[in-house]
Design a protein around this motif. Structure first.
Motif, PDB file in Angstrom:
ATOM      1  N   VAL A   1       0.207  10.803  -8.968  1.00  0.00           N
ATOM      2  CA  VAL A   1       1.597  10.526  -9.304  1.00  0.00           C
ATOM      3  C   VAL A   1       2.072  11.546 -10.330  1.00  0.00           C
ATOM      4  O   VAL A   1       1.389  11.808 -11.326  1.00  0.00           O
ATOM      5  N   THR A   2       3.240  12.125 -10.046  1.00  0.00           N
ATOM      6  CA  THR A   2       3.887  13.026 -10.992  1.00  0.00           C
ATOM      7  C   THR A   2       5.258  12.462 -11.346  1.00  0.00           C
ATOM      8  O   THR A   2       6.053  12.142 -10.458  1.00  0.00           O
TER       9      THR A   2
ATOM     10  N   GLY B   1      -3.578   8.573 -15.383  1.00  0.00           N
ATOM     11  CA  GLY B   1      -3.592   9.690 -14.436  1.00  0.00           C
ATOM     12  C   GLY B   1      -2.238  10.211 -14.025  1.00  0.00           C
ATOM     13  O   GLY B   1      -2.164  11.164 -13.230  1.00  0.00           O
ATOM     14  N   THR B   2      -1.171   9.667 -14.546  1.00  0.00           N
ATOM     15  CA  THR B   2       0.165  10.167 -14.209  1.00  0.00           C
ATOM     16  C   THR B   2       0.407  11.500 -14.913  1.00  0.00           C
ATOM     17  O   THR B   2       0.132  11.645 -16.110  1.00  0.00           O
ATOM     18  N   LYS B   3       0.923  12.487 -14.154  1.00  0.00           N
ATOM     19  CA  LYS B   3       1.308  13.770 -14.729  1.00  0.00           C
ATOM     20  C   LYS B   3       2.815  13.741 -15.002  1.00  0.00           C
ATOM     21  O   LYS B   3       3.572  13.128 -14.252  1.00  0.00           O
TER      22      LYS B   3
ATOM     23  N   LYS C   1       0.827  -1.201   0.000  1.00  0.00           N
ATOM     24  CA  LYS C   1       0.000   0.000   0.000  1.00  0.00           C
ATOM     25  C   LYS C   1       0.867   1.260   0.000  1.00  0.00           C
ATOM     26  O   LYS C   1       1.908   1.316   0.654  1.00  0.00           O
ATOM     27  N   MET C   2       0.416   2.250  -0.756  1.00  0.00           N
ATOM     28  CA  MET C   2       1.033   3.575  -0.757  1.00  0.00           C
ATOM     29  C   MET C   2      -0.075   4.605  -0.604  1.00  0.00           C
ATOM     30  O   MET C   2      -1.155   4.458  -1.188  1.00  0.00           O
ATOM     31  N   THR C   3       0.167   5.608   0.198  1.00  0.00           N
ATOM     32  CA  THR C   3      -0.831   6.667   0.405  1.00  0.00           C
ATOM     33  C   THR C   3      -0.214   8.014   0.091  1.00  0.00           C
ATOM     34  O   THR C   3       1.001   8.183   0.090  1.00  0.00           O
ATOM     35  N   GLY C   4      -1.086   8.988  -0.162  1.00  0.00           N
ATOM     36  CA  GLY C   4      -0.615  10.330  -0.444  1.00  0.00           C
ATOM     37  C   GLY C   4      -0.099  10.474  -1.860  1.00  0.00           C
ATOM     38  O   GLY C   4      -0.335   9.627  -2.731  1.00  0.00           O
ATOM     39  N   LYS C   5       0.634  11.575  -2.084  1.00  0.00           N
ATOM     40  CA  LYS C   5       1.144  11.881  -3.409  1.00  0.00           C
ATOM     41  C   LYS C   5       2.525  11.255  -3.617  1.00  0.00           C
ATOM     42  O   LYS C   5       3.332  11.211  -2.703  1.00  0.00           O
ATOM     43  N   THR C   6       2.763  10.833  -4.852  1.00  0.00           N
ATOM     44  CA  THR C   6       4.034  10.204  -5.192  1.00  0.00           C
ATOM     45  C   THR C   6       4.699  10.962  -6.336  1.00  0.00           C
ATOM     46  O   THR C   6       4.035  11.340  -7.309  1.00  0.00           O
ATOM     47  N   VAL C   7       6.005  11.200  -6.172  1.00  0.00           N
ATOM     48  CA  VAL C   7       6.805  11.772  -7.255  1.00  0.00           C
ATOM     49  C   VAL C   7       7.794  10.706  -7.725  1.00  0.00           C
ATOM     50  O   VAL C   7       8.514  10.122  -6.916  1.00  0.00           O
ATOM     51  N   VAL C   8       7.791  10.460  -9.020  1.00  0.00           N
ATOM     52  CA  VAL C   8       8.739   9.519  -9.622  1.00  0.00           C
ATOM     53  C   VAL C   8       9.785  10.327 -10.377  1.00  0.00           C
ATOM     54  O   VAL C   8       9.443  11.142 -11.242  1.00  0.00           O
TER      55      VAL C   8
ATOM     56  N   VAL D   1       2.624   1.513 -11.115  1.00  0.00           N
ATOM     57  CA  VAL D   1       2.521   0.663  -9.933  1.00  0.00           C
ATOM     58  C   VAL D   1       2.085   1.491  -8.729  1.00  0.00           C
ATOM     59  O   VAL D   1       1.253   1.052  -7.914  1.00  0.00           O
ATOM     60  N   SER D   2       2.633   2.714  -8.582  1.00  0.00           N
ATOM     61  CA  SER D   2       2.287   3.567  -7.447  1.00  0.00           C
ATOM     62  C   SER D   2       0.793   3.862  -7.419  1.00  0.00           C
ATOM     63  O   SER D   2       0.156   3.848  -6.358  1.00  0.00           O
ATOM     64  N   LEU D   3       0.215   4.122  -8.587  1.00  0.00           N
ATOM     65  CA  LEU D   3      -1.234   4.360  -8.653  1.00  0.00           C
ATOM     66  C   LEU D   3      -2.006   3.116  -8.224  1.00  0.00           C
ATOM     67  O   LEU D   3      -2.999   3.197  -7.508  1.00  0.00           O
ATOM     68  N   ARG D   4      -1.563   1.964  -8.643  1.00  0.00           N
ATOM     69  CA  ARG D   4      -2.251   0.725  -8.281  1.00  0.00           C
ATOM     70  C   ARG D   4      -2.076   0.367  -6.810  1.00  0.00           C
ATOM     71  O   ARG D   4      -2.891  -0.367  -6.242  1.00  0.00           O
ATOM     72  N   CYS D   5      -1.003   0.884  -6.201  1.00  0.00           N
ATOM     73  CA  CYS D   5      -0.792   0.640  -4.774  1.00  0.00           C
ATOM     74  C   CYS D   5      -1.557   1.633  -3.901  1.00  0.00           C
ATOM     75  O   CYS D   5      -1.486   1.540  -2.669  1.00  0.00           O
ATOM     76  N   GLY D   6      -2.233   2.593  -4.534  1.00  0.00           N
ATOM     77  CA  GLY D   6      -3.091   3.485  -3.763  1.00  0.00           C
ATOM     78  C   GLY D   6      -2.671   4.926  -3.709  1.00  0.00           C
ATOM     79  O   GLY D   6      -3.315   5.733  -3.011  1.00  0.00           O
ATOM     80  N   SER D   7      -1.618   5.318  -4.376  1.00  0.00           N
ATOM     81  CA  SER D   7      -1.210   6.721  -4.364  1.00  0.00           C
ATOM     82  C   SER D   7      -2.352   7.608  -4.858  1.00  0.00           C
ATOM     83  O   SER D   7      -3.048   7.270  -5.823  1.00  0.00           O
ATOM     84  N   ASP D   8      -2.504   8.777  -4.187  1.00  0.00           N
ATOM     85  CA  ASP D   8      -3.586   9.697  -4.568  1.00  0.00           C
ATOM     86  C   ASP D   8      -3.293  10.375  -5.906  1.00  0.00           C
ATOM     87  O   ASP D   8      -4.206  10.754  -6.629  1.00  0.00           O
TER      88      ASP D   8
END
Length: 923
Positions: A637-638, A662-664, A608-615, A628-635
């Motif tokens: 992803v940029t 939905g990735t920016k 599980k990942m929560t909140g915003k993620t920056v790659v 993967v981050s989106l599928r793990c639950g990130s609100d």
């Protein structure tokens, strides 16, 4: 002293010394002079430097020479006749004659009215120089006999080959075609069929070792074949081989098995050609990399010396440029070209110059013929798909098979180069499609989608394709133990190609399951684990032993594996580590590498990942991490990358899918520092990238430190590169590490400074794609096979896999199918944006028919008739009936006794001289 040869024997390269310090033995010199066909040696006085002298001196005693000097070359004599000629009593002479036969100086004959045993003093080749090399122990005790054999197949011929007429004039050996290649040829002569000779000598067959394979190996230029049983003696020769312990009797069925195994391996059938019409004493199965008989025509560029009556021709409309004929043609007569016309018309391909109307000498020879014969295509190029693919898969070929509904054949063709088509049908970066000629018209053929459809058979155990083992040995599986370190695509591919060559390699994988980055680096929504498992199961069916949970260097060392009997190692551990950014704050919690994230989720999709993620990163791995981050639950992803949008290393299709989910994407920035509270990352400060490369073209980004933006985040995934984690694997080894800590290895062989260690995949090249690793695995397997077989060259006669793309800007396409590119549907029952399941379906069968019809059929094989020796090997490899033998040269089936060779040569020589003079006048 005999006249020096144009190409003397380079004794400095031999792994032994030729003895010359013995007292000069006049009887040996006289005997050598009597037997040789070399004119200068026959007219002069042999010295210790002449091979006729030192070759015989190593084996023949003076007592043997006394007897042999009472004989005439190739004139049979009975024991009573020899008793009378030598004055020796029969009880003393007969054992001596037997010993002379055992060492190879004499042979037997029973073809006389009384069926009485006769003894024959043969010529050197085919004859005693060859027989000297049919005993492994004799070669070990007197290795100079190998160089003697080599010289006796070179020196007598260097000045005469250009003058030899079709049929060979009773000199040496003669190619006899693969029987099924001419079975429909109603003009064929009986002697052109192997079946004729087997019938003629019915019941009298013996299999013996190949003297060429054994001798060339002892000289350090072996071909990697097991030498035993490839040569079949017939008639009296069968008895001779058995009675002198050079061979053993075989049945007709066993002969047929040997011949079939030879054809499977691409060996050339040859018959002896010194006894005139309708008489031979052996059928050989020859590898051009070592065969001294095939060498004669190839080195001197004089095909009359050995060619059959047949010439191969390609039917272009049937040819799909799969390249199988090219790979196996021993003479290098077939190369890949193009089928499509240029704007100026069809391409005219060059032909090998022949000696029939021009002066011929060393400047016309091809000393490096074994390498030149392995050139794959003409400089004008061939199909771009095959050229661009790192594994050079026969794309055009499997598309044609799929079009014909031959799906299993298509899968088999793919697996000649790629053991993981189901995997690659899902994750390949498709350089074949990028290069596809059709892409210059509208859209490239959906090659990968068709491959995925074909490879669906591999997912069902009842239908999967397990290739046959094709081994250059008649003695069962190879005994040599080989260790593969790393169970990723390179290591598993190496294991696969070793297995189909008859080995039982062992793969050591430190993870709990094999697959490497296929399993632990590619998300399941792109590549389901059952697809990986299905294709790995095939390796295990082939006998590959996969041992998981074993880290070499920690649980067992390479030194310990050597003590266990492992003869070679292929290290392909990949780039398992992720690089850090090297900026302040990156030790905060919530920051991890993409490699770590993908590995973790690959083993546990409940992460599980929560909140915003920056790659951070712009490649395909960064795309995977974002998805993967989106599928793990990130609100949200940029992705942030240094490159401008049009220069991002990720593929356009991957970028589009990530954005659709939905990735920016923010381009043109890199990390300056990471901000944190209570030890956990809260934001990343980015600085503007002003340049990517330095003046030398190396990656060396520059920044404007004052132009920054700050992105709040709860997670950061670093996808800015991967590194190799060697651990203690190379402790005590001579392997050198270069740039990026990659292993330094030979670019062709992948051999390191530690001779028994070969490397492949990312540890050699840096991070690349699965298909690159697969291609490297095959080359590693080729090298390891050559390495573990005694005295085999790693490079001689090796296919360099150099292909050239045809000029797509200079084509006249004419009519072609106008159907649009087909696309596979998505499974409506799967949330393609958030599920870890792969929602991509395969093409339907109807779509495959439409898509394969879009192929323009760019390439085709081209035969140079001046190089073709008419062996028919090419026809056994073609699955499209595109290349056939034609009886264009019936005069090549004329067989002449060796004693009558000048009766055939002199008239031909005179005609040739007239042609040469006439050509000069015309100029």
């Amino acid at each position: 002293m005999s006249k020096p040869t144009a190409f003397p024997l380079d004794e400095s390269r031999l792994p032994f010394e030729i003895p010359r310090d013995e007292p000069y033995r006049e009887k040996i010199a006289r005997l050598g002079q009597m037997i040789t066909d070399r004119i200068p040696a026959k007219k002069g006085i042999l010295t210790k430097d002449d091979p006729e002298y030192w070759g015989l001196a190593s084996i023949v005693t003076d007592e043997m020479a006394d007897v042999a000097l009472k004989m005439k070359v190739r004139k049979p004599m009975t024991l009573p006749e020899l008793v009378k000629a030598t004055g020796k009593p029969a009880g003393e002479l007969e054992p001596l004659l037997q010993q002379m036969a055992v060492v190879g100086l004499l042979e037997y004959n029973w073809e006389n009215p009384r069926r009485e045993k006769q003894y024959i003093l043969p010529m050197f080749v085919p004859g005693s120089a060859e027989f000297f090399n049919m005993n492994k122990q004799q070669i070990a005790d007197h290795p100079e006999v190998t160089a003697f054999f080599e010289r006796m197949t070179f020196l007598p011929l260097e000045h005469i080959t250009a003058m030899v007429p079709p049929g060979g004039a009773g000199i040496g050996m003669h190619v006899i075609p693969v029987e099924k290649a001419i079975e429909t040829e109603n003009r064929s002569a009986d002697i052109e069929h192997i079946s004729h000779w087997l019938k003629k000598y019915d019941g009298k067959y013996a299999a013996g070792p190949c003297s060429c394979r054994m001798s060339r190996a002892a000289m350090g230029e072996g071909c990697g074949d097991d030498p035993d049983d490839w040569c079949i003696g017939v008639g009296d020769m069968a008895d001779y081989l058995v009675e002198t312990n050079k061979g053993h009797y075989v049945t007709y069925d066993e002969v047929m098995q040997i011949l079939q195994k030879a054809e499977d391996n691409g060996f050339v059938h040859q018959i002896t050609n010194i006894d005139g019409e309708n008489k031979i004493f052996a059928i050989c199965n020859c590898n051009v990399n070592v065969c001294n008989a095939l060498r004669t025509s190839q080195l001197f560029n004089t095909p009359n010396m050995s060619r059959s009556a047949y010439v191969a021709r390609v039917e272009p409309e049937n040819c799909v440029a799969c390249g199988r004929c090219v790979e196996y043609c021993p003479a290098g007569a077939v190369k890949l070209g193009q089928k499509l016309c240029t704007k100026d018309g069809p391409i005219t391909y060059p032909k090998q110059e022949l000696p029939d109307a021009v002066k011929w000498g060393p400047d016309k020879w091809a000393i490096d013929y074994r390498d030149k014969n392995r050139i794959n295509c003409y400089d004008t190029g061939t199909a771009p798909c095959k050229t661009a693919c790192p594994a050079h898969i026969a794309v055009q070929g499997y598309l044609k098979m799929a079009a014909q509904g031959r799906y299993r054949d298509a899968l088999a063709l793919i697996k000649k180069e790629n053991p993981f088509p189901a995997v690659c049908g899902r994750v390949c970066n498709r350089r074949c499609e990028d290069a596809c000629t059709r892409g210059t018209v509208d859209q490239a053929v959906a090659i990968d989608a068709v491959k995925k459809f074909i490879a669906e058979q591999d997912l069902n155990a009842a239908h999967r394709y397990v290739p046959d083992v094709v081994q250059p040995s008649l003695q069962g599986p190879w005994p040599q133990k080989i260790a593969i370190i790393g169970g990723g695509p390179a290591g598993l591919s190496c294991a696969y190609f070793l297995a189909v060559q008859g080995y039982k390699p062992t793969v050591f994988e430190k993870n709990e399951r094999p697959g490497g980055m296929l399993r632990y680096g590619i998300p399941s929504f792109k590549l389901e684990k059952n697809v990986i498992d299905a294709e790995i199961d095939i390796l295990q069916e082939l006998g590959v032993d996969i041992r998981c949970g074993v880290e070499v260097g920690k649980d067992v060392t390479l030194a310990e594996l050597r003590r266990q009997g492992y003869r070679a190692f292929y290290i392909a551990i990949g780039c398992q580590g992720g690089r850090r950014a090297g900026v302040p704050g990156e030790d905060a919690a919530g920051i991890e590498t993409a490699v770590h994230l993908l590995r973790t989720v690959g083993g546990d999709e409940s992460r599980k990942m929560t909140g915003k993620t920056v790659v951070i990163g712009g490649g395909n791995v960064a795309i995977d991490a974002a998805r993967v981050s989106l599928r793990c639950g990130s609100d949200g992803v940029t992705m942030v990358c240094l490159e401008p949008r049009d220069k991002m290393p990720a593929s356009p299709e991957e970028i589009a899918e990530a954005e659709e989910e939905g990735t920016k994407i923010t381009c043109g920035y890199g990390p300056k520092e990471f901000l944190s509270e209570n030890g956990h990352v809260t934001a990343v400060v980015l600085k503007k990238c002003t340049g990517l490369y330095n003046a030398e073209g190396r990656f060396a980004p520059t920044y404007d430190e004052n132009d920054t933006i700050t992105l709040p985040c709860d997670n950061v995934v670093l996808s800015i590169g991967q590194c190799i984690e060697w651990g203690d694997l190379l402790n005590g080894e001579a392997v050198q590490l270069g740039r990026g800590q990659g292993a330094v290895a030979d670019a062709l062989t992948y051999q390191t400074a530690q001779p028994d260690i070969f490397v492949g995949g990312d540890v050699c090249t840096g991070p690349r794609f699965a298909i690159d690793a697969i291609a490297a695995g095959k080359q590693g397997a080729i090298s390891i096979h050559r390495f573990v077989q005694p005295n085999t060259s790693l490079t001689i006669g090796r296919n360099r896999r150099d292909f050239h793309e045809l000029d797509k800007s200079n084509l006249a396409l004419g009519e072609y199918d106008r159907a649009p590119r087909q696309s596979a549907a998505l499974d409506a029952g799967i949330d393609a944006h958030r599920s870890f399941r792969d929602a991509h379906l395969t093409l339907t069968e109807d779509q495959v028919k439409i898509e394969t019809a879009r192929c323009l059929g760019c390439g085709a094989s081209v035969v140079d008739p001046n190089k073709c020796i008419g062996c028919g090997v090419c026809t056994t490899k073609c699955e499209f009936d595109a290349i056939r033998l034609h009886r264009d040269l019936p005069e090549c089936s004329k067989m002449v006794r060796s004693e009558d060779k000048f009766k055939a040569i002199l008239p031909y020589m005179a005609k040739r001289e007239i042609k040469i003079r006439f050509a000069k006048k015309e100029k």
